[in-house]
Design an enzyme around this catalytic site. Structure first.
Site, PDB file in Angstrom:
ATOM      1  N   ASN A  17       0.846  -1.203   0.000  1.00 55.09           N
ATOM      2  CA  ASN A  17       0.000   0.000   0.000  1.00 55.09           C
ATOM      3  C   ASN A  17       0.880   1.251   0.000  1.00 55.09           C
ATOM      4  O   ASN A  17       1.819   1.355   0.792  1.00 55.09           O
ATOM      5  CB  ASN A  17      -0.879   0.030   1.252  1.00 55.09           C
ATOM      6  CG  ASN A  17      -1.488  -1.302   1.571  1.00 55.09           C
ATOM      7  OD1 ASN A  17      -2.231  -1.832   0.778  1.00 55.09           O
ATOM      8  ND2 ASN A  17      -1.130  -1.869   2.707  1.00 55.09           N
TER       9      ASN A  17
ATOM     10  N   GLU B 191       8.948  -4.560  -0.940  1.00 53.70           N
ATOM     11  CA  GLU B 191       7.799  -3.641  -0.867  1.00 53.70           C
ATOM     12  C   GLU B 191       8.207  -2.221  -1.259  1.00 53.70           C
ATOM     13  O   GLU B 191       7.406  -1.469  -1.818  1.00 53.70           O
ATOM     14  CB  GLU B 191       7.178  -3.657   0.528  1.00 53.70           C
ATOM     15  CG  GLU B 191       6.730  -5.044   1.008  1.00 53.70           C
ATOM     16  CD  GLU B 191       5.837  -5.766   0.028  1.00 53.70           C
ATOM     17  OE1 GLU B 191       5.062  -5.108  -0.687  1.00 53.70           O
ATOM     18  OE2 GLU B 191       5.929  -7.017  -0.056  1.00 53.70           O
TER      19      GLU B 191
HETATM   20 ZN   LIG Z   1       5.190  -7.931  -4.238  1.00 57.76          ZN
END
Ligand SMILES: [Zn+2]
Length: 826
Positions: A258, A291
């Site tokens: 996110n 990430e």
């Molecule tokens: Zn990923």
């Protein structure tokens, strides 16, 4: 898909953590390029009670319909409208326990059970929290506001810009508008979060439940490093003022990117000194780096459809290793990449039941045990191949061009080729198409005819079937002469057959020099393989090449091309091997053979394995040394388990002695405690079981709980295995149920029991998170099904006629079963 384009969402939410409900109001501004009389939105499990459309500056009630099956909410406009359309939708929803959408996560703080509410939207669960155009191409800006209960904190993608007290001691928390982005990247959460912060141009924070934030320091530091690396490498600044790394107790996947609010399983973010192993620490770094890469690959530039999901995951996988290697070159993470990503994806992709990296169709892509090895691991390996082909600088420059050109928008595969081709002036498009758009990969067969090498290619699969597929293979061959010299010859193998002049005076040749290419090699000339074996023994190759040689040979065993004995003979060349990469690969190949074979063949594997592993322990010792190489610490743990399975009394005695100390309350080195627990369970009785049960209940870290859950899958006695299986279903939290079951799937004593257990417990197993249920099938069927093939096949034939669940994973598990069965009877 329609032409409607959302421009902005204003989302107002009031979560109630006592009743696990939330009420919501979502206002959407939409651009309609042509006249429309209705607006279709995605919505799932939301009780919509009002829809309004803005007409002449005021919202007016508007009729709507809900189609639960299509996950759709349709709003009917009073008159056909074009241009800017504004909707307002009121609804209530459940803060569910599915680890998807807007869900609850349980934790214990100060002895009390508590809950937080968090979101997980990829791929298509944003529709569980607010009505929306739930497709990555429908990018918009988001204004989120949340009413949080007394004493609770809310987090979203952007920073808080306003806090307003409202009735009942609650607070209305307003967040800064997000950049233009896809719905699956939105995040919000409410709970008792506490933070540690690293201020800077971008504020980096770690968020945890109370009492845990001190374990976030390591992750916070590496988060900052990853951010700095990414901004410099991509040459594009991170666009948000803050970046949160958030530890969530109940989490189905590993982590989620996110934008500005990355979520993690606790063990993948929190570092417990003297508890977290070196492998665990490295994994934390790798996941943070993964990430972080997504903040550019995925968040800034988003795939225009799920079929291009590899544009996210392959890069994140690649940089997951690249960033860690940059900061910790002494860890040799590219060696682990070759074993863990390239090796495992070659395995996965050797099945007929596979698909291209760019998924055909692609409307319903799900990341699971079937797709992840292709989209993440094969994709990442192909990027390594491309980098090897165009060179490091061109690769970096090409990525910069690609990201800059498509920022805040969407891209598909060819946009990437265009960028790399433009920069490198090499035929990237043609080459990459062959790797990205077709399933599988090739084997290069090589033979010598006088002064020439004849190279041919065809698709490599374990089970025979005809294929006319071809690839554009960048091939590098190391050629040894008879006087101690060598040279590397490079070519692009773009036909079925290629001839290369190598001249006289050649002692031997190794294809796929450095193992940058994603293919298998078979040497038809037996003398050459023997020569390469001698050079392995003399340390005449890089560790990558030593890895590749034996690993390709083992693939030929699984294919049924050569007998297992030939592999076992060849690895005698590795009797002085000291490097992690070849050793971990040989160990896992031997362990596979050990589990598949029976009788005297299994005994031979055990004997070879025992010899190898005991010799390695003579070199590295049973106990970790403070100054030893990082990768050797990681190697030791699985070898302790393997050695005991192969009957090594010395290793067993050591591990049991350590286990007694552990039970007596002494501290065991974090780099061996997991395998010590495993052997403790293997040898354990009812009392041992009780000890594990108590330890699981009292443990304060998810890392330790994972070790215990792994050990629970290692009991050797039948009644304890059965006890564990019951215990998993009733006592282990949903997020972790798949862990002991997965381990039991490769426990030699449990394998004979697992198929029947699965068959008799399908219903509770189907209640697992879909991704976890699929892992259970993939762990049990290929080994436990051996000898019961007809029953297993019949069961799934019926099953798949009745249900849509787990189809891809069932098919690949059945194919693996067929391969294992054939190998046993060979
Ligand atoms: Zn990923």
């Amino acid at each position: 898909m329609n032409d409607l384009q959302p421009l902005n969402y204003k989302i107002h939410l009031e979560p109630d953590l006592q009743r696990f409900q939330f009420s919501g109001t979502t206002e959407i501004v939409i651009d309609a390029p042509e006249k429309v009389d209705e607006i279709p939105l995605n919505a799932l499990d939301l009780a919509v009670w009002g829809c309004q459309v803005k007409v002449d500056g005021t919202f007016r009630d508007s009729p709507f319909s809900v189609d639960a099956k299509k996950e759709e909410l349709r709003v009917y406009l009073p008159d056909p409208m074009t241009g800017k359309i504004e909707l307002k939708i009121d609804y209530v929803g459940e803060i569910n326990n599915k680890m998807a959408g807007f869900y609850r996560s349980k934790y214990v703080a100060r002895g009390k059970e508590k809950y937080m509410a968090v979101t997980q939207f990829e791929e298509s669960d944003a529709r569980r929290a607010f009505p929306c155009f739930d497709h990555p191409v429908k990018k918009a800006t988001f204004d989120v506001e949340i009413v949080a209960g007394r004493g609770l904190v809310a987090i979203s993608n952007g920073p808080v810009i306003k806090e307003t007290p409202v009735e009942d001691g609650r607070t209305l928390i307003t967040f800064q508008q997000t950049p233009k982005m896809s719905t699956y990247l939105l995040f919000f959460a409410v709970g008792e979060f506490t933070f540690i912060e690293d201020p800077g141009e971008v504020l980096v924070r770690v968020a945890t439940i109370p009492g845990m934030k001190k374990y976030g320091r390591f992750g916070l530091k590496f988060g900052r490093k990853s951010l700095e690396f990414s901004e410099a490498y991509y040459d594009i600044k991170y666009p948000l003022p803050k970046l949160d790394l958030i530890a969530i107790a109940d989490f189905a996947a590993g982590a989620m990117e996110n934008w500005g609010a990355i979520t993690f399983r606790e063990n993948l973010l929190l570092h417990f000194p003297a508890v977290t192993s070196k492998a665990g620490r490295e994994r934390i770094c790798e996941v943070i780096a993964h990430e972080m890469a997504h903040q550019w690959f995925g968040n800034l530039v988003t795939p225009s459809d799920w079929k291009y999901l590899w544009l996210n995951e392959s890069f994140a996988t690649y940089f997951g290793s690249g960033v860690v290697d940059h900061y910790y070159p002494e860890w040799d993470v590219w060696d682990q990449f070759l074993h863990g990503q390239t090796g495992s994806s070659l395995e996965r992709d050797s099945l007929w039941e596979t698909f291209p990296i760019e998924i055909p169709g692609g409307e319903h892509v799900v990341i699971n045990a079937s797709t992840a090895p292709i989209i993440y691991s094969k994709g990442g390996s192909i990027l390594r191949q491309v980098e090897g082909y165009v060179g490091h600088d061109n690769f970096k420059e090409g990525l910069r061009v690609y990201l800059k050109k498509h920022e805040y928008a969407c891209a598909s595969s060819h946009h990437l080729w265009d960028a790399l081709e433009g920069v490198s002036e090499k035929p990237i498009s043609k080459m990459m198409k062959s790797w990205i758009e077709q399933p599988g990969f090739p084997i290069v067969e090589v033979n010598r005819e006088e002064d020439r090498l004849i190279l041919t290619q065809k698709r490599f699969t374990y089970l025979p079937r005809d294929s006319e597929q071809e690839w554009q293979i960048p091939v590098a061959i190391k050629i040894f002469d008879n006087h101690g010299g060598s040279k590397v010859v490079k070519t692009l193998l773009d036909l079925k057959r290629t001839v290369i002049d190598i001249g006289p005076d050649v002692a031997g040749y190794k294809v796929n020099e450095g193992q940058t290419g994603f293919y298998r090699v078979k040497y038809k000339e037996k003398g050459n393989l023997e020569e390469l074996g001698r050079r392995v023994a003399d340390n005449g190759f890089s560790r990558e090449d030593r890895w590749g040689l034996q690993n390709d040979l083992y693939a030929l065993v699984k294919k049924g091309d050569i007998p297992l004995d030939e592999y076992l003979d060849f690895i005698s060349s590795y009797s002085n091997e000291k490097a992690f990469l070849p050793l971990i690969s040989i160990a896992s190949n031997l362990f596979h053979a050990f589990l598949v074979m029976e009788g005297s063949k299994r005994e031979r594997v055990a004997s070879v394995g025992r010899g190898l592993v005991e010799r390695v322990f003579e070199d590295i010792g049973y106990e970790p040394r403070p100054d030893e190489k990082h990768s050797l610490s990681i190697l030791r743990e699985p070898l302790i388990w393997d050695a005991v399975m192969y009957g090594s009394e010395n290793v067993k005695a050591f591990a049991l002695d350590q286990f007694s100390s552990l039970v007596a309350g002494k501290k065991i080195h974090p780099d061996i405690v997991k395998s010590v627990m495993q052997i403790g369970a293997w040898n354990g009785d009812d009392e041992t079981f009780e000890w594990f049960d108590r330890s699981l209940g009292s443990s304060g870290s998810e890392h330790e709980r994972m070790n215990i859950l792994t050990a629970l899958g290692c009991f050797g006695k039948r009644d304890l295995i059965e006890k564990t299986l019951n215990y998993v279903l009733t006592n282990v939290p949903d997020r972790n149920k798949f862990i002991p079951i997965g381990i039991l799937g490769a426990n030699p004593q449990a394998i004979p029991l697992m198929w029947e257990w699965y068959r008799d417990h399908v219903e509770p197993l189907e209640q697992f998170h879909p991704v976890h249920y699929e892992r259970v099938i993939a762990a049990i069927v290929p080994l436990s099904g051996i000898g019961k093939e007809e029953e297993v096949r019949g069961f799934f034939d019926d099953y798949m006629q009745q249900k849509e669940k787990a189809r891809g994973v069932i098919k690949l598990s059945l194919e693996k079963l067929e391969i294992n069965s054939r190998m046993r009877s060979s």
